[in-house]
Design a protein around this motif. Structure first.
Motif, PDB file in Angstrom:
ATOM      1  N   ALA A 173      28.758  20.884 115.135  1.00  0.00           N
ATOM      2  CA  ALA A 173      30.190  20.142 116.095  1.00  0.00           C
ATOM      3  C   ALA A 173      30.701  20.854 116.816  1.00  0.00           C
ATOM      4  N   ALA A 174      30.721  22.329 117.351  1.00  0.00           N
ATOM      5  CA  ALA A 174      31.084  23.241 118.388  1.00  0.00           C
ATOM      6  C   ALA A 174      29.385  23.021 119.234  1.00  0.00           C
ATOM      7  N   SER A 175      28.720  22.492 118.533  1.00  0.00           N
ATOM      8  CA  SER A 175      27.233  21.948 119.504  1.00  0.00           C
ATOM      9  C   SER A 175      27.628  20.861 120.582  1.00  0.00           C
ATOM     10  N   LYS A 176      27.883  19.794 119.188  1.00  0.00           N
ATOM     11  CA  LYS A 176      28.263  18.400 119.610  1.00  0.00           C
ATOM     12  C   LYS A 176      29.094  18.472 120.893  1.00  0.00           C
ATOM     13  N   HIS A 199      35.617   9.927 130.958  1.00  0.00           N
ATOM     14  CA  HIS A 199      35.531   8.342 130.088  1.00  0.00           C
ATOM     15  C   HIS A 199      34.078   9.220 129.140  1.00  0.00           C
ATOM     16  N   LEU A 200      33.470   9.889 129.901  1.00  0.00           N
ATOM     17  CA  LEU A 200      32.649  10.149 129.273  1.00  0.00           C
ATOM     18  C   LEU A 200      32.360  10.997 128.363  1.00  0.00           C
ATOM     19  N   TRP A 201      33.573  12.015 127.718  1.00  0.00           N
ATOM     20  CA  TRP A 201      34.005  12.466 126.546  1.00  0.00           C
ATOM     21  C   TRP A 201      34.906  11.666 125.835  1.00  0.00           C
ATOM     22  N   HIS A 202      35.150  10.248 126.197  1.00  0.00           N
ATOM     23  CA  HIS A 202      35.505   9.340 124.845  1.00  0.00           C
ATOM     24  C   HIS A 202      34.643   9.179 123.484  1.00  0.00           C
ATOM     25  N   GLY A 203      35.415   9.855 122.452  1.00  0.00           N
ATOM     26  CA  GLY A 203      35.227   9.689 121.204  1.00  0.00           C
ATOM     27  C   GLY A 203      34.580  11.117 121.046  1.00  0.00           C
ATOM     28  N   VAL A 204      34.948  12.232 121.119  1.00  0.00           N
ATOM     29  CA  VAL A 204      34.236  13.101 120.950  1.00  0.00           C
ATOM     30  C   VAL A 204      34.712  13.583 119.778  1.00  0.00           C
ATOM     31  N   ASN A 254      28.833  14.951 113.069  1.00  0.00           N
ATOM     32  CA  ASN A 254      27.896  16.305 112.743  1.00  0.00           C
ATOM     33  C   ASN A 254      27.981  17.146 111.348  1.00  0.00           C
ATOM     34  N   PHE A 255      29.390  17.497 112.057  1.00  0.00           N
ATOM     35  CA  PHE A 255      29.902  18.502 110.806  1.00  0.00           C
ATOM     36  C   PHE A 255      29.573  17.879 109.791  1.00  0.00           C
ATOM     37  N   THR A 256      29.677  16.169 109.268  1.00  0.00           N
ATOM     38  CA  THR A 256      29.421  16.025 107.907  1.00  0.00           C
ATOM     39  C   THR A 256      28.197  16.129 107.999  1.00  0.00           C
ATOM     40  N   TYR A 257      27.551  15.244 108.427  1.00  0.00           N
ATOM     41  CA  TYR A 257      25.798  15.072 108.667  1.00  0.00           C
ATOM     42  C   TYR A 257      25.482  17.120 108.515  1.00  0.00           C
ATOM     43  N   ASN A 258      25.236  17.473 109.202  1.00  0.00           N
ATOM     44  CA  ASN A 258      24.539  18.275 109.282  1.00  0.00           C
ATOM     45  C   ASN A 258      25.089  19.587 108.602  1.00  0.00           C
ATOM     46  N   ILE A 261      19.715  27.073 119.726  1.00  0.00           N
ATOM     47  CA  ILE A 261      21.105  27.267 119.538  1.00  0.00           C
ATOM     48  C   ILE A 261      21.618  26.809 118.529  1.00  0.00           C
ATOM     49  N   ARG A 262      21.667  26.345 118.228  1.00  0.00           N
ATOM     50  CA  ARG A 262      21.858  25.742 116.906  1.00  0.00           C
ATOM     51  C   ARG A 262      21.762  26.376 115.825  1.00  0.00           C
TER      52      ARG A 262
END
Length: 327
Positions: A73-76, A100-105, A112-116, A295-296
């Motif tokens: 989640a942090a790396s995403k 706007h590129l941050w919209h939905g972060v 990502n937390f859930t999946y990974n 890094i992740r």
């Protein structure tokens, strides 16, 4: 005044559980007996030994989930604007404002937390048992089939979050303005019902072949490399190599999925230009994604070790308190 080590219960009693079923620690205690050293020095050496060998112990399942989820989640969050830009390129759009590129972060980080978290939890569960039960760190890596199944389960459970995040990203190019997570949720539910949250699931499952290959490359490469480069650098490079192979092989499928999720034609034509266009932005993704995953994986392995050490220390102290109280 020194607490002397003795074979009776006394001061030595709290240490009993630490050395049971551990030949190395039994030998360590025997050495201290022969030198007539005090219990305090033995406890310190036992603690140091536990810390240095925690990487060789089997990591608890919930530790795998937390470590994998938190770091992912942090790396995403760090690379999210770049990935949003690539997604917009895939659907032939761009952001009006850089912010706007941050919209939905937030939604993407939760996905990502859930999946990974599920991926790291499940991939460890499907690993074959070690040939020597006393050496859990020698378990073989997950097979390609096992890694693929683990990845599929994780992505399907996180798919509703993925589609909401994609809808929020797509709204950046919408003339009507940005949509919140609640608005996208209601819109998908109204247009497609619950099935709308799984639009694109077939392509998501197809992408798991790349994820499984990435995990197999990572697990197969990091141990031989660690013997030469050390664990941290080996984890980074193995993660990087695994992700590079996944990015270049699976980027066209990701492009098709992004177009499908945002309601765009998946492949406008079968011309060479349209097919090559499926790799649009792959260079940007490869640079960002490979380094990010390297890094992740490095950080996940480190966090797993730290969390497992904290867990072992907590259990040990709890056992010592029970022994001290005569339970």
């Amino acid at each position: 005044m020194k607490r002397q080590i003795s074979g009776e219960d006394g001061d030595f009693k709290p240490l009993k559980r630490q050395i049971s079923s551990d030949p190395y620690l039994e030998a360590l205690v025997a050495d201290h007996f022969s030198k007539d050293e005090d219990a305090d020095s033995l406890e310190k050496e036992l603690a140091d030994t536990r810390l240095s060998t925690v990487e060789e112990e089997e990591i608890a399942p919930h530790v795998n989930f937390i470590a994998g989820g938190v770091v992912a989640a942090a790396s995403k969050i760090v690379v999210y604007p770049m990935e949003t830009k690539v997604m917009l390129m895939a659907i032939g759009a761009s952001a009006v404002k850089p912010s706007h590129l941050w919209h939905g972060v937030a939604v993407k980080a939760l996905e990502n937390f859930t999946y990974n978290g599920l991926l790291w939890y499940l991939k460890e569960l499907v690993r074959p048992a070690p040939s020597d039960p006393s050496k859990p760190d020698r378990r073989p890596p997950a097979t390609f089939t096992g890694a693929f199944i683990a990845s599929c389960l994780g992505v399907l459970l996180a798919h509703p979050l993925s589609n909401v995040a994609t809808g929020m990203q797509a709204s950046i190019a919408d003339a009507s303005g940005l949509q919140s997570a609640v608005q996208v949720f209601k819109s998908v539910l109204k247009a497609h019902g619950l099935g709308g949250f799984f639009i694109g699931w077939r392509l998501s499952v197809a992408l798991r072949f790349g994820s499984a290959a990435s995990l197999v490359v990572y697990e197969s490469a990091r141990r031989p490399m660690a013997a030469v480069l050390g664990s941290d650098l080996a984890n980074f490079l193995a993660g990087l190599l695994g992700r590079l192979s996944e990015v270049y092989s699976c980027h066209p499928i990701k492009t098709l999925r992004s177009r499908q999720q945002s309601g765009k034609p998946m492949l406008p034509s079968t011309s060479l230009g349209a097919i090559v266009g499926l790799w649009t932005g792959v260079g940007t993704v490869a640079r960002a994604d490979a380094v990010k995953i390297g890094i992740r994986f490095l950080l996940i392995e480190r966090l797993r070790t730290i969390l497992q050490w904290l867990l072992v220390t907590r259990h040990r102290r709890s056992e010592e308190r029970r022994e001290k109280n005569g339970y």
